[in-house]
Design a protein around this motif. Structure first.
Motif, PDB file in Angstrom:
ATOM      1  N   VAL A 257      -6.189 -11.606  -5.604  1.00 19.93           N
ATOM      2  CA  VAL A 257      -5.507 -10.565  -6.377  1.00 19.93           C
ATOM      3  C   VAL A 257      -4.223 -11.125  -6.982  1.00 19.93           C
ATOM      4  CG1 VAL A 257      -4.387  -8.306  -6.269  1.00 19.93           C
ATOM      5  CG2 VAL A 257      -6.444  -8.739  -4.928  1.00 19.93           C
ATOM      6  N   ARG A 258      -3.462 -11.869  -6.203  1.00 22.61           N
ATOM      7  CA  ARG A 258      -2.202 -12.432  -6.683  1.00 22.61           C
ATOM      8  C   ARG A 258      -2.423 -13.380  -7.852  1.00 22.61           C
ATOM      9  NH1 ARG A 258       2.816 -13.325  -4.316  1.00 22.61           N
ATOM     10  NH2 ARG A 258       2.539 -11.283  -3.350  1.00 22.61           N
ATOM     11  N   GLU A 259      -3.565 -14.061  -7.895  1.00 25.42           N
ATOM     12  CA  GLU A 259      -3.849 -14.964  -9.009  1.00 25.42           C
ATOM     13  C   GLU A 259      -3.971 -14.197 -10.321  1.00 25.42           C
ATOM     14  OE1 GLU A 259      -7.297 -17.190  -8.051  1.00 25.42           O
ATOM     15  OE2 GLU A 259      -6.317 -18.392  -6.502  1.00 25.42           O
ATOM     16  N   ARG A 260      -4.424 -12.950 -10.250  1.00 28.26           N
ATOM     17  CA  ARG A 260      -4.583 -12.153 -11.463  1.00 28.26           C
ATOM     18  C   ARG A 260      -3.356 -11.302 -11.778  1.00 28.26           C
ATOM     19  NH1 ARG A 260     -10.746  -9.956 -12.275  1.00 28.26           N
ATOM     20  NH2 ARG A 260     -11.843 -11.747 -11.434  1.00 28.26           N
ATOM     21  N   LEU A 261      -2.632 -10.919 -10.723  1.00 24.78           N
ATOM     22  CA  LEU A 261      -1.496 -10.023 -10.917  1.00 24.78           C
ATOM     23  C   LEU A 261      -0.376 -10.435  -9.969  1.00 24.78           C
ATOM     24  CD1 LEU A 261      -0.777  -7.309 -12.480  1.00 24.78           C
ATOM     25  CD2 LEU A 261      -1.271  -6.178 -10.306  1.00 24.78           C
ATOM     26  N   GLU A 262       0.674 -11.020 -10.518  1.00 25.40           N
ATOM     27  CA  GLU A 262       1.771 -11.496  -9.675  1.00 25.40           C
ATOM     28  C   GLU A 262       2.530 -10.336  -9.030  1.00 25.40           C
ATOM     29  OE1 GLU A 262       5.120 -11.994 -13.214  1.00 25.40           O
ATOM     30  OE2 GLU A 262       4.181 -13.755 -12.313  1.00 25.40           O
ATOM     31  N   GLU A 263       2.376  -9.130  -9.572  1.00 27.64           N
ATOM     32  CA  GLU A 263       3.058  -7.967  -9.014  1.00 27.64           C
ATOM     33  C   GLU A 263       2.327  -7.356  -7.830  1.00 27.64           C
ATOM     34  OE1 GLU A 263       2.189  -8.349 -12.160  1.00 27.64           O
ATOM     35  OE2 GLU A 263       3.805  -7.794 -13.553  1.00 27.64           O
ATOM     36  N   ALA A 264       1.260  -7.968  -7.367  1.00 25.81           N
ATOM     37  CA  ALA A 264       0.517  -7.441  -6.219  1.00 25.81           C
ATOM     38  C   ALA A 264       1.229  -7.794  -4.914  1.00 25.81           C
ATOM     39  CB  ALA A 264      -0.903  -8.004  -6.204  1.00 25.81           C
ATOM     40  N   VAL A 265       1.343  -6.818  -4.015  1.00 26.59           N
ATOM     41  CA  VAL A 265       1.943  -7.045  -2.697  1.00 26.59           C
ATOM     42  C   VAL A 265       0.826  -7.395  -1.729  1.00 26.59           C
ATOM     43  CG1 VAL A 265       3.311  -6.063  -0.823  1.00 26.59           C
ATOM     44  CG2 VAL A 265       3.789  -5.403  -3.192  1.00 26.59           C
ATOM     45  N   VAL A 266       0.633  -8.665  -1.503  1.00 24.22           N
ATOM     46  CA  VAL A 266      -0.467  -9.142  -0.666  1.00 24.22           C
ATOM     47  C   VAL A 266      -0.026  -9.170   0.804  1.00 24.22           C
ATOM     48  CG1 VAL A 266      -2.046 -11.043  -0.223  1.00 24.22           C
ATOM     49  CG2 VAL A 266      -1.352 -10.513  -2.565  1.00 24.22           C
ATOM     50  N   PRO A 267      -0.837  -8.608   1.712  1.00 20.00           N
ATOM     51  CA  PRO A 267      -0.473  -8.632   3.140  1.00 20.00           C
ATOM     52  C   PRO A 267      -0.305 -10.061   3.645  1.00 20.00           C
ATOM     53  CG  PRO A 267      -2.268  -7.091   2.734  1.00 20.00           C
ATOM     54  CD  PRO A 267      -2.075  -7.861   1.460  1.00 20.00           C
ATOM     55  N   MET A 268       0.721 -10.272   4.476  1.00 18.63           N
ATOM     56  CA  MET A 268       0.980 -11.586   5.056  1.00 18.63           C
ATOM     57  C   MET A 268       0.307 -11.736   6.415  1.00 18.63           C
ATOM     58  SD  MET A 268       5.041 -11.721   4.084  1.00 18.63           S
ATOM     59  CE  MET A 268       5.269 -13.348   4.790  1.00 18.63           C
ATOM     60  N   ALA A 269       0.102 -10.606   7.094  1.00 17.44           N
ATOM     61  CA  ALA A 269      -0.550 -10.616   8.406  1.00 17.44           C
ATOM     62  C   ALA A 269      -1.073  -9.217   8.700  1.00 17.44           C
ATOM     63  CB  ALA A 269       0.428 -11.057   9.496  1.00 17.44           C
ATOM     64  N   ALA A 270      -2.039  -9.134   9.606  1.00 14.26           N
ATOM     65  CA  ALA A 270      -2.614  -7.850  10.002  1.00 14.26           C
ATOM     66  C   ALA A 270      -3.035  -7.913  11.451  1.00 14.26           C
ATOM     67  CB  ALA A 270      -3.807  -7.497   9.114  1.00 14.26           C
ATOM     68  N   GLY A 271      -3.024  -6.769  12.098  1.00 14.77           N
ATOM     69  CA  GLY A 271      -3.411  -6.737  13.507  1.00 14.77           C
ATOM     70  C   GLY A 271      -3.510  -5.315  14.009  1.00 14.77           C
ATOM     71  N   VAL A 272      -3.678  -5.176  15.312  1.00  8.99           N
ATOM     72  CA  VAL A 272      -3.796  -3.862  15.942  1.00  8.99           C
ATOM     73  C   VAL A 272      -2.824  -3.807  17.112  1.00  8.99           C
ATOM     74  CG1 VAL A 272      -5.310  -2.260  17.159  1.00  8.99           C
ATOM     75  CG2 VAL A 272      -6.224  -3.658  15.290  1.00  8.99           C
ATOM     76  N   ARG A 273      -2.064  -2.711  17.196  1.00 10.75           N
ATOM     77  CA  ARG A 273      -1.142  -2.516  18.300  1.00 10.75           C
ATOM     78  C   ARG A 273      -1.190  -1.045  18.726  1.00 10.75           C
ATOM     79  NH1 ARG A 273       5.114  -3.744  17.449  1.00 10.75           N
ATOM     80  NH2 ARG A 273       4.900  -1.854  16.183  1.00 10.75           N
ATOM     81  N   GLY A 274      -1.450  -0.823  20.013  1.00 10.22           N
ATOM     82  CA  GLY A 274      -1.521   0.553  20.496  1.00 10.22           C
ATOM     83  C   GLY A 274      -2.629   1.361  19.862  1.00 10.22           C
ATOM     84  N   GLY A 275      -3.694   0.695  19.453  1.00 16.34           N
ATOM     85  CA  GLY A 275      -4.816   1.394  18.845  1.00 16.34           C
ATOM     86  C   GLY A 275      -4.644   1.688  17.371  1.00 16.34           C
ATOM     87  N   GLU A 276      -3.527   1.261  16.779  1.00  9.41           N
ATOM     88  CA  GLU A 276      -3.283   1.499  15.359  1.00  9.41           C
ATOM     89  C   GLU A 276      -3.224   0.182  14.601  1.00  9.41           C
ATOM     90  OE1 GLU A 276       0.186   3.809  14.757  1.00  9.41           O
ATOM     91  OE2 GLU A 276      -0.606   5.615  15.729  1.00  9.41           O
ATOM     92  N   GLY A 277      -3.781   0.202  13.396  1.00  9.18           N
ATOM     93  CA  GLY A 277      -3.753  -0.983  12.549  1.00  9.18           C
ATOM     94  C   GLY A 277      -2.365  -1.215  11.975  1.00  9.18           C
ATOM     95  N   ILE A 278      -1.980  -2.471  11.874  1.00  2.00           N
ATOM     96  CA  ILE A 278      -0.668  -2.836  11.345  1.00  2.00           C
ATOM     97  C   ILE A 278      -0.858  -3.891  10.259  1.00  2.00           C
ATOM     98  CG2 ILE A 278       1.566  -3.873  11.855  1.00  2.00           C
ATOM     99  CD1 ILE A 278       1.249  -2.895  14.710  1.00  2.00           C
TER     100      ILE A 278
END
Length: 203
Positions: free
Chosen positions: A1-22
């Protein structure tokens, strides 16, 4: 996405804590949701008019780059104003795809979904569309025809949402909960934001 649109906020990391996605993204100072900006800013201010013009241009850029976001609306766009400069960032890629091109019909459908947003005036909507179509240099008749297409798509979306609402309201799902009391039970609408749900076309 960033290659096509520099204004895209691309996630740096993802995970789960306490049963909720982060999801972790870059630190964004001075940015706020376009939906909040539209609800909070003075409807007659020059800053608002300038931001909406630029928002239309940005939306066109997203489509021209072949970025299709099913929920492409003010809730998923961040805005920052610095003097006369207006900047945007695209967020939320849960239902996003990269296309070779996006047809006119799909664009009108996307704009019709955006048109359901309740925090914008009629003047805001026309100003946004003028920004979106600025590079096409269309005359008044062509603009009016496009508005008609968007309104027609909006009616289809509204009718679809009404059908879904009619079937969803008698089952437990993400929109409706179930309350049980002895032998009886009822379904209730969960709290949602004003931008959600079936909303009539607003042109």
């Amino acid at each position: 996405v960033r290659e096509r649109l520099e204004e895209a906020v691309v996630p740096m990391a993802a995970g789960v804590r306490g049963g909720e996605g982060i999801v972790v993204v870059e630190k964004l100072e001075g940015w706020r949701g376009m939906d909040r900006f539209l609800r909070d800013s003075d409807a007659a201010s020059a800053v608002r008019r300038r931001a909406i013009d630029a928002y239309g241009v940005f939306a066109r850029k997203v489509h021209d780059r072949g970025i299709w976001q099913d929920d492409f609306d003010p809730n998923n766009v961040l805005v920052r104003l610095e003097g006369v400069q207006v900047s945007f960032k695209l967020v939320d890629f849960e239902r996003l795809s990269l296309e070779r091109s996006i047809s006119a019909r799909r664009r009108w459908w996307s704009l019709a979904k955006m048109n359901r947003f309740v925090g914008a005036t009629r003047a805001d909507r026309l100003r946004f569309l003028r920004g979106y179509l600025a590079s096409d240099r269309l005359d008044r008749r062509a603009m009016k025809a496009i508005v008609g297409r968007i309104v027609a798509e909006g009616r289809k979306i509204f009718e679809r949402d009404c059908r879904r609402l009619g079937s969803n309201c008698v089952a437990e799902n993400r929109n409706f909960g179930k309350f049980v009391a002895g032998r009886f039970h009822v379904y209730y609408r969960k709290r949602r934001s004003p931008a959600d749900g079936a909303t009539e076309p607003r042109w």
